[in-house]
Design a protein around this motif. Structure first.
Motif, mmCIF file in Angstrom:
data_model
loop_
_atom_site.group_PDB
_atom_site.id
_atom_site.type_symbol
_atom_site.label_atom_id
_atom_site.label_comp_id
_atom_site.label_asym_id
_atom_site.label_seq_id
_atom_site.Cartn_x
_atom_site.Cartn_y
_atom_site.Cartn_z
ATOM 1 N N PHE A 137 63.375 8.381 105.935
ATOM 2 C CA PHE A 137 62.147 9.105 106.271
ATOM 3 C C PHE A 137 62.452 10.601 106.293
ATOM 4 C CE2 PHE A 137 61.732 4.978 108.404
ATOM 5 C CZ PHE A 137 60.509 4.570 107.903
ATOM 6 N N ALA A 138 61.434 11.395 106.058
ATOM 7 C CA ALA A 138 61.667 12.832 106.118
ATOM 8 C C ALA A 138 60.490 13.529 106.796
ATOM 9 C CB ALA A 138 61.852 13.393 104.707
ATOM 10 N N MET A 139 60.797 14.591 107.525
ATOM 11 C CA MET A 139 59.739 15.422 108.120
ATOM 12 C C MET A 139 60.316 16.795 108.421
ATOM 13 S SD MET A 139 59.379 13.714 111.913
ATOM 14 C CE MET A 139 59.048 12.110 111.268
ATOM 15 N N PHE A 140 59.423 17.747 108.599
ATOM 16 C CA PHE A 140 59.895 19.084 108.932
ATOM 17 C C PHE A 140 60.674 19.024 110.245
ATOM 18 C CE2 PHE A 140 57.203 20.264 105.519
ATOM 19 C CZ PHE A 140 57.834 21.383 105.005
ATOM 20 N N ASP A 141 61.763 19.784 110.287
ATOM 21 C CA ASP A 141 62.734 19.655 111.361
ATOM 22 C C ASP A 141 62.302 20.415 112.606
ATOM 23 O OD1 ASP A 141 64.995 18.798 112.563
ATOM 24 O OD2 ASP A 141 66.346 20.236 111.584
ATOM 25 N N SER A 142 61.082 20.131 113.050
ATOM 26 C CA SER A 142 60.572 20.911 114.159
ATOM 27 C C SER A 142 59.685 20.032 115.038
ATOM 28 C CB SER A 142 59.767 22.086 113.587
ATOM 29 O OG SER A 142 59.189 22.794 114.634
ATOM 30 N N CYS A 143 60.076 19.938 116.300
ATOM 31 C CA CYS A 143 59.375 19.069 117.231
ATOM 32 C C CYS A 143 58.009 19.661 117.577
ATOM 33 C CB CYS A 143 60.214 18.930 118.485
ATOM 34 S SG CYS A 143 59.459 17.941 119.774
ATOM 35 N N PRO A 144 56.948 18.819 117.636
ATOM 36 C CA PRO A 144 55.623 19.335 117.987
ATOM 37 C C PRO A 144 55.570 19.926 119.403
ATOM 38 C CG PRO A 144 55.568 16.937 117.629
ATOM 39 C CD PRO A 144 56.949 17.391 117.317
ATOM 40 N N HIS A 145 56.562 19.631 120.224
ATOM 41 C CA HIS A 145 56.576 20.168 121.577
ATOM 42 C C HIS A 145 56.983 21.641 121.547
ATOM 43 C CE1 HIS A 145 58.548 20.221 125.833
ATOM 44 N NE2 HIS A 145 57.282 20.588 125.912
ATOM 45 N N LYS A 146 58.284 21.934 121.437
ATOM 46 C CA LYS A 146 58.699 23.334 121.405
ATOM 47 C C LYS A 146 59.657 23.608 120.260
ATOM 48 C CE LYS A 146 57.776 24.481 126.178
ATOM 49 N NZ LYS A 146 58.293 24.950 127.460
ATOM 50 N N GLY A 147 59.425 22.887 119.170
ATOM 51 C CA GLY A 147 60.172 23.210 117.963
ATOM 52 C C GLY A 147 61.615 22.733 117.925
#
Ligand code: SRM
Ligand SMILES: Cc1cc2nc3c(=O)[nH]c(=O)nc-3n(C[C@H](O)[C@H](O)[C@H](O)COP(=O)(O)OP(=O)(O)OC[C@H]3O[C@@H](n4cnc5c(N)ncnc54)[C@H](O)[C@@H]3O)c2cc1C
Ligand code: SF4
Ligand code: FES
Lengths: 110, 811
Positions: free
Chosen positions: A37-47
């Motif tokens: 799986f892949a996604m942008f390496d940034s958490c929706p909380h505080k990145g």
């Protein structure tokens, strides 16, 4: 644009690696069953950098404050809300390709 | 006039197609079959039972010589076709026959893959494909001795079990970390390994063959890591490749196999192909079910003019080893919205996993009870909507109510001599007989009679469960807080069961204790990893992927994704050389901040992840190692000036602190562990708010435990006063080991001491010198395995280099 980024064995089981792109880092995850799986390496909380989290089942626990992100949808699981931006993946044999989000074409493929 | 059909390959696909043709029309074709093997057509998949002795060759013949005669089929057995001439439409065989055809059918199967290692051509290296191979193996087995099977897939395992049945000593060498990794997941793979090992087979996973050794004939096999296994027979069962040479020479289009369309037609309109030698819609197959379907479609096409299409096959696998029930079908690697349902029954050794997506079964793995395999497979192929069955589907077709795991199963399954109470050495048998003989009905009574759970109390959950197992419904177990949502067992129970049952790996714990998820979660995995490491210090292989990022890469992650680096400064001492090296590293890697920590050392903040190995290498070169500022492990040992310098100092606190730190660094603990040594009761090192505190006094050292300066400040409890440095070390080691073995993961010493009581600690350390020595020795043994600088392994790139480099950089 589908771009080859490496093979399954380049990523540890229940782990992740980072692909650096013009649009920012992309975390590429491998589950126990060798799903990718892949996604942008940034958490929706505080990145937080999701690539650094613990992968379990089809989820990753963010290393900063332990939010759990669903690898399939990018949605935050449990009581918190938010969504990480996923990147389409294709796996052919061992080879992983990502559908890189549109960046201005540079003329070359890679 | 009849048309001439020539079939090349007297195997399963070719002859099945001929049978299908005869079923439809016995008069249409004049059939000639060439087979390289000098025998009639037989059921290849039954070679495994022939090898193990459960069947004879006669039992597995499909069509006898009479059958060929009765159906007017000319069989050239033992005569391989050597060329096809598509212009003259003829084939020529080894024995020199040339025959012409109207239609030609290629069914040449596949060839075993031979790994290109030195020694592959030695006498005694065999494959597992036809009867001749089986005869070679049986011949070798008569001489006894050892065999190695390379390949832990279906074929390799069947060969291994067969050779074992013939009295050989068998080792399976498998490249991947899980057996049959394409069909099974880790959990089922674990069960399979245990089963095979209990039958006396040896299984080596993650093992790469380097060479086969011997003069003229096989004597041994060598692995990449240098391991040498003696063997007089080596079986290569690492895979197959479609047998396409003949077709290629004839100019047919070839991919991975002979390319065919949906009517099994090759690129030449008069030549068809079926079975393992073909590639259809990009797929090749290694099982019989697809070739049966292919045979039907082709027969239809050759006999009638109806157009039917072969659309590819969905396959399932079963391992043909008597007494081992394994089934796998479809894809259990999910995708968008796939849902995993797991069922485990540890007592029966059952593991089932069904993957559902869009209300349809997408894949299934069954181990130990594969009876429902066909049911799942049928629903999977039919695309049955299973939303109504969703809740109970994993229990199987016969399921009628109830369900869920049995929390008492693990305890019920324990052997009588399994130790329940480690503190007092009481076994399950002792407790059960006390319950029945004395008619005990409560935890307190069991405590009074047996002493079980009378000390630290960690096993009280298990004792209660034993009461419930022994007394049945009469006893109601207090519900305990489970470790996490993946299990119904508490931390204490899991820890105790790991040692009582001798469980040594994470998949084993998850299976035996009936975890409800395939591979745990971010909360139980680090805990299990620690418990296993603590229980089996010399055997357990640390699972890095189950560690939090800081422990995984040995630095503290910062809010912006950079890392901080804290080198050890033993006992808070440093030197000009160390400071110079730190200053150089800061300049070289442009590290934005350096801070003196509350733990008497320096913290380098804001290091880029990719720079970590370089930073470590430079610090290592100056003699510095990791300070474990990131770990559930020993952190710092603070010291004060002490007798060396201070006018009040009564003992050498710096020297004592350094000795303590040298003994304890590198250990893993349930939570972080801090120490301090002060040279006098003025206590400048703040020893009385540490996990283990030492305050020097005139007569020696006052030891105290369970302090904490964090969220909730707690002053230490006094333990005792000792005279010598060696005693301080022994107490510290023994205390740390007691904490390591008893506390719950993420429980610091302060809450632990409060929970188990100071008396319990004193009973083990002060009142029982024998116990103290044993604990100390266990600590030292575990330290021998752990004290290796994690930075130096990574600085050289030998370990985990994937952590510090991007997978790829794209524009
Ligand atoms: C660097 C340091 C602060 C400083 O600059 O002085 C520090 C930094 C952190 N402390 Fe601390 N603690 C530091 C000394 C302390 C001390 C003082 C001491 O050790 O003498 C304490 C109180 C004493 C104690 O632990 O009993 C302390 C009590 C905590 C706590 C509360 C622990 C508790 O049991 O209540 C946490 C939270 C936790 O561990 O869960 C914490 C956690 C943290 C973490 C690791 C937060 C985190 O998880 O990321 C901080 C990392 C910062 C970073 O990004 O690098 N830190 N922390 C000190 C490192 C000492 C060292 O050389 O290793
Ligand atoms: C030990 C073993 C266990 C197995 N277990 C299972 C199982 O449990 N389940 C399952 O589904 N599958 C199993 N298989 C796989 C299954 O046997 C094959 O998928 C099946 O036999 C393929 O049929 P085929 O006709 O394509 O090839 P084959 O059965 O191999 O037939 C091909 C024949 O063509 C002959 N040939 C090749 N070239 C020439 C030539 N130039 N001229 C003349 N003849 C030629 C070969 O000698 C061979 O006899 C097993 C296989 C083995 C070896
Ligand atoms: S006191 Fe809080 S902010 Fe300061 S270092 Fe410790 S954890 Fe971080
Ligand atoms: S940044 Fe991911 S949980 Fe806070």
């Amino acid at each position: 644009m589908w771009t080859e980024i490496g093979t399954i064995n380049d990523i540890p089981k229940l782990g992740a690696r980072v692909v650096q792109s013009g649009r920012g880092d992309i975390a590429v995850f491998r589950t126990a069953d060798d799903e990718i799986f892949a996604m942008f390496d940034s958490c929706p909380h505080k990145g937080g950098a999701l690539s650094q989290g613990i992968v379990h089942g089809k989820a990753v626990a963010c290393p900063l404050h332990n939010w759990n992100i669903d690898l399939v949808s990018g949605d935050v699981k449990g009581p918190d809300n938010g969504c990480a931006r996923t990147v389409p993946v294709s796996v052919n044999g061992d080879v992983i390709r990502l559908q890189m989000p549109d960046v201005k074409a540079t003329g070359t493929d890679g | 006039m009849k048309k001439k059909l020539i079939v090349i390959g007297n195997g399963m696909a070719g002859m099945r197609t001929v049978e299908e043709i005869l079923k439809r029309d016995t008069d249409k074709y004049d059939i000639t079959v060439f087979g390289a093997e000098p025998r009639e057509n037989y059921n290849r998949i039954m070679l495994s039972p022939v090898l193990s002795g459960e069947k004879s060759f006669e039992d597995i013949i499909i069509n006898s010589r009479e059958w060929y005669a009765d159906n007017n089929i000319t069989l050239h057995a033992g005569d391989a076709v050597t060329s096809i001439d598509t212009d003259t439409k003829t084939v020529t065989s080894e024995n020199g026959y040339t025959h012409s055809y109207d239609k030609l059918l290629l069914a040449t199967g596949s060839k075993p893959f031979i790994i290109p290692v030195p020694g592959k051509d030695l006498d005694g290296v065999v494959t597992f494909r036809d009867l001749d191979d089986v005869n070679l193996m049986l011949e070798a087995a008569k001489k006894g001795g050892s065999a190695v099977v390379i390949g832990g897939g279906l074929l390799g395992l069947e060969a291994a079990v067969g050779l074992k049945a013939n009295g050989m000593d068998v080792t399976v060498v498998h490249l991947m970390d899980t057996l049959m990794e394409r069909q099974l997941d880790e959990a089922a793979g674990y069960l399979l390994v245990s089963e095979l090992e209990s039958r006396g087979l040896k299984v080596l996973t993650s093992a790469n063959t380097k060479a086969i050794l011997g003069e003229g004939k096989v004597e041994a096999l060598e692995l990449d890591d240098g391991t040498v296994i003696n063997a007089g027979l080596v079986v290569m069962a690492v895979g197959i490749k479609p047998n396409t040479a003949l077709a290629q020479d004839a100019g047919l289009e070839i991919g991975r196999g002979v390319k065919i369309d949906d009517q099994m037609k090759t690129s030449n309109p008069d030549i068809f192909a079926v079975g393992e030698c073909v590639e259809h819609r990009g797929m090749t197959y290694g099982l019989v079910a697809p070739l049966y379907e292919m045979g039907k479609v082709l027969a239809e096409h050759l006999v009638s003019s109806d157009v039917v299409a072969y659309e590819g096959s969905v396959t399932s696998t079963k391992l043909k080893v008597t007494g081992v029930d394994v089934f796998s079908a479809g894809d259990f690697s999910g995708g968008d919205g796939a849902e995993d349902i797991v069922f485990r029954d540890a007592t029966r050794g059952v593991y089932k996993r069904v993957v559902i997506r869009d209300n349809k079964i997408e894949g299934a793995v069954l181990y130990g009870d594969a009876a429902d395999g066909a049911w799942y497979f049928q629903m999977m192929k039919d695309g049955t909507d299973v939303s109504d069955l969703r809740e109970t589907i994993v229990f199987g077709q016969a399921y009628a109510g109830g369900g869920g795991g049995d929390p008492l199963a693990a305890v019920a399954a324990l052997a009588d001599d399994a130790e329940i109470c480690g503190c007092n050495g009481i076994s399950k048998g002792d407790i059960v007989s006390a319950i029945t003989e004395h008619g005990l009905t409560s935890l307190d009574e069991v405590k009074a009679v047996t002493k079980a759970s009378a000390s630290c109390g960690g096993c009280s959950g298990l004792v209660e469960q034993l009461l419930a197992v022994t007394l049945g419904d009469e006893y109601e177990v207090q519900t305990v807080k489970p470790m996490c949502g993946c299990t119904m067992h508490s931390h204490d129970d899991v820890r105790h069961l790991i040692t009582a049952k001798g469980m040594k790996s994470m998949p084993e714990v998850m299976q035996e204790l009936e975890w409800s998820t395939p591979n745990g979660c971010a909360s139980c995995r680090p805990a299990l990893n620690y418990y296993l490491l603590c229980a089996w210090p010399t055997e357990y292989k640390d699972d890095n992927q189950s560690r939090f990022i800081n422990e995984r890469i040995h630095a503290n992650i910062q809010k912006d994704g950079t890392f901080s680096v804290v080198p050890r400064m033993w006992g808070g001492m440093t030197s000009a050389d160390e400071l110079r090296a730190i200053a150089d590293v800061v300049d070289k890697y442009e590290i934005p901040a350096v801070k003196v920590t509350g733990g008497q050392r320096l913290d380098l903040f804001g290091v880029e992840k990719k720079d970590l190995p370089g930073v470590w290498a430079d610090l290592n070169a100056a003699g510095m190692v990791s300070g474990h500022a990131y770990g559930k492990s020993l952190r710092t040992v603070k010291t004060c000036a002490g007798q060396q310098w201070c006018r009040f100092g009564t003992q050498d606190s710096i020297d004592m602190g350094i000795k303590l730190e040298k003994m304890t660094w590198g250990s893993w603990t349930p939570h972080k562990f801090k120490m301090a040594v002060s040279g006098c009761p003025r206590n400048c090192a703040e020893a009385t708010i540490k996990d283990f505190g030492v305050v020097a006094v005139e007569s020696g050292y006052a030891l105290s435990v369970g302090g904490n300066g964090g969220i909730e400040v707690r002053v230490t409890d006094d333990l005792c006063i000792v005279e010598t440095e060696q005693e301080v070390l022994e107490y510290a080691g023994a205390y740390m080991q007691l904490y390591r073995e008893e506390a719950r993961y993420l429980e610091r010493t302060a809450p632990w001491v409060e929970r188990v009581g100071l008396d319990h600690i004193k009973a083990n350390l002060v009142e029982n010198p024998g116990m103290r020595k044993t604990l100390y020795e266990r600590f030292i043994v575990s330290q021998e395995a752990l004290q290796e600088d994690p930075w130096s392994e990574r600085a050289t790139g030998e370990k985990d280099s994937h952590e510090f480099t991007p997978l790829k950089i794209v524009a």
